[in-house]
Design an enzyme around this catalytic site. Structure first.
Site, PDB file in Angstrom:
ATOM      1  N   ASN A   8       0.874  -1.185   0.000  1.00  0.00           N
ATOM      2  CA  ASN A   8       0.000   0.000   0.000  1.00  0.00           C
ATOM      3  C   ASN A   8       0.904   1.225   0.000  1.00  0.00           C
ATOM      4  OD1 ASN A   8      -1.771   2.056   0.467  1.00  0.00           O
ATOM      5  ND2 ASN A   8      -2.340   1.403   2.544  1.00  0.00           N
ATOM      6  N   LYS A  10       0.156   4.260  -0.244  1.00  0.00           N
ATOM      7  CA  LYS A  10      -0.471   5.444   0.373  1.00  0.00           C
ATOM      8  C   LYS A  10      -0.242   6.674  -0.526  1.00  0.00           C
ATOM      9  CE  LYS A  10      -0.074   3.186   4.821  1.00  0.00           C
ATOM     10  NZ  LYS A  10       0.063   3.278   6.258  1.00  0.00           N
ATOM     11  N   HIS A  96      -9.504   1.130   5.252  1.00  0.00           N
ATOM     12  CA  HIS A  96      -8.188   1.313   5.870  1.00  0.00           C
ATOM     13  C   HIS A  96      -8.323   2.272   7.057  1.00  0.00           C
ATOM     14  CE1 HIS A  96      -4.037   2.485   6.502  1.00  0.00           C
ATOM     15  NE2 HIS A  96      -3.712   1.353   5.887  1.00  0.00           N
ATOM     16  N   GLU A  98      -6.623   4.653   8.053  1.00  0.00           N
ATOM     17  CA  GLU A  98      -6.429   6.085   7.742  1.00  0.00           C
ATOM     18  C   GLU A  98      -7.686   6.677   7.119  1.00  0.00           C
ATOM     19  OE1 GLU A  98      -2.792   5.540   5.575  1.00  0.00           O
ATOM     20  OE2 GLU A  98      -1.826   4.930   7.445  1.00  0.00           O
ATOM     21  N   GLU A 168      -5.042  -4.788  10.762  1.00  0.00           N
ATOM     22  CA  GLU A 168      -4.027  -3.752  10.908  1.00  0.00           C
ATOM     23  C   GLU A 168      -4.274  -3.003  12.207  1.00  0.00           C
ATOM     24  OE1 GLU A 168      -2.197  -2.680   6.845  1.00  0.00           O
ATOM     25  OE2 GLU A 168      -3.817  -1.297   7.249  1.00  0.00           O
ATOM     26  N   GLY A 174       2.801   2.440  10.738  1.00  0.00           N
ATOM     27  CA  GLY A 174       3.722   3.557  10.541  1.00  0.00           C
ATOM     28  C   GLY A 174       4.472   3.959  11.796  1.00  0.00           C
ATOM     29  N   SER A 207       3.782  -2.020  10.283  1.00  0.00           N
ATOM     30  CA  SER A 207       5.240  -2.065  10.452  1.00  0.00           C
ATOM     31  C   SER A 207       5.846  -3.412  10.087  1.00  0.00           C
ATOM     32  CB  SER A 207       5.628  -1.649  11.889  1.00  0.00           C
ATOM     33  OG  SER A 207       5.229  -0.306  12.131  1.00  0.00           O
TER      34      SER A 207
HETATM   35  P1  13P Z   1       3.244   0.482   7.661  1.00  0.00           P
HETATM   36  O1  13P Z   1       3.755  -0.819   7.066  1.00  0.00           O
HETATM   37  O2  13P Z   1       3.962   1.673   7.141  1.00  0.00           O
HETATM   38  O3  13P Z   1       3.155   0.408   9.152  1.00  0.00           O
HETATM   39  O4  13P Z   1       1.727   0.653   7.113  1.00  0.00           O
HETATM   40  C1  13P Z   1       0.834  -0.405   7.255  1.00  0.00           C
HETATM   41  C2  13P Z   1      -0.388  -0.096   6.493  1.00  0.00           C
HETATM   42  O5  13P Z   1      -1.168   0.768   6.866  1.00  0.00           O
HETATM   43  C3  13P Z   1      -0.627  -0.833   5.245  1.00  0.00           C
HETATM   44  O6  13P Z   1      -1.902  -0.596   4.756  1.00  0.00           O
END
Ligand code: 13P
Length: 251
Positions: A8, A10, A96, A98, A168, A174, A207
């Site tokens: 992803n 982003k 997601h 976010e 997640e 992140g 992560s």
């Molecule tokens: P990270 O791997 O940067 O923690 O992000 C995970 C994520 O949100 C994947 O959709």
């Protein structure tokens, strides 16, 4: 059943970076059997078509990060499932964290997007996960169960069979803090028992890095990864793919 590793991206990359990252991933999985690991990339909307061209002829799946629930209409700035499908997108992230926390998407919105994706012929990757305060209060299973129930309500078996679920935990996204294999394994087992015998494959996200991918992939119930930051570099993403492929299967 194959494992899945989806990157992803982003809101990262510019056009040329997106294309060369996609080319690097496609090159790196040339010899990988998709029956072992299915690999996907989810670039930003504007680069879907260019990335689709870059991975054409490879086994890399084109994935979108979001969609609008409606097929078309007066929704300025939004992108519909049929638009994504017309670009060759095969899967789409839905819910997601976010989107839930920064864009105000509630469970009803996520359920509507899930149905919009299915109607457009896109196979959804439903994202669920608890926040830190919810885990500290011991509510992680209740939170994830409510997210699953809202999304799965009224889905017929044929629709269910098209889903992937991504667990997640928000506190691991992140942050560099990964759920331990025990924490992730426990939640995956809970999700699987909650959804019953026809539960879809369940990916872990939060992560995931080359250094922790093998241990997580070897954990019973973890069927692959949704990778954020580490998917922005072809070598680290491919190392995660390889860690996943090489991990012993628990079944
Ligand atoms: P990270 O791997 O940067 O923690 O992000 C995970 C994520 O949100 C994947 O959709």
């Amino acid at each position: 059943m194959p494992r899945y590793v989806v990157g992803n991206w982003k809101m990262h990359t510019l056009r040329d970076e997106a294309v060369s990252l996609a080319e690097g991933v496609a090159r790196g999985i040339r010899d990988l059997d998709p029956a072992e690991v299915v690999v996907g990339v989810a670039p930003p909307f504007p680069f879907l078509e260019a990335v689709g061209r870059a991975i054409a002829g490879s086994a890399v799946l084109l994935v979108a990060q979001d969609l609008h629930p409606e097929a078309q209409g007066a929704f300025t700035g939004a992108v519909s499932g049929p638009m994504l499908a017309s670009l060759g997108v095969e899967r789409v992230l839905v819910g997601h964290s976010e989107r839930r926390s920064l864009f105000g998407e509630d469970d009803a919105c996520v359920a509507a997007k899930l149905r919009g994706a299915l109607a457009a012929g896109l196979d959804p990757i439903l994202c669920v996960g608890e926040r830190l305060a919810e885990r500290e209060a011991g509510r992680q299973e209740a939170v994830v169960a409510a997210q699953l129930d809202a999304a799965f309500a009224d889905l017929d078996p044929a629709a269910r069979a098209r889903l992937l679920v991504a667990y997640e935990p928000v506190w691991a996204i992140g942050t560099g803090v990964t759920a331990t294999p025990e924490q992730a394994g426990a939640m995956h087992a809970f999700i699987r028992s909650h959804l019953g015998p026809a539960a879809p494959p369940i990916l872990y996200g939060g992560s995931v890095k080359p250094k922790n991918a093998s241990d997580l992939a070897a954990t019973p119930g973890i069927d692959g990864f949704l990778v954020g930051g580490a998917s922005l570099d072809a070598d680290s993403f491919l190392a995660i793919v390889e860690g996943c492929r090489a991990a012993p299967r628990s079944e």
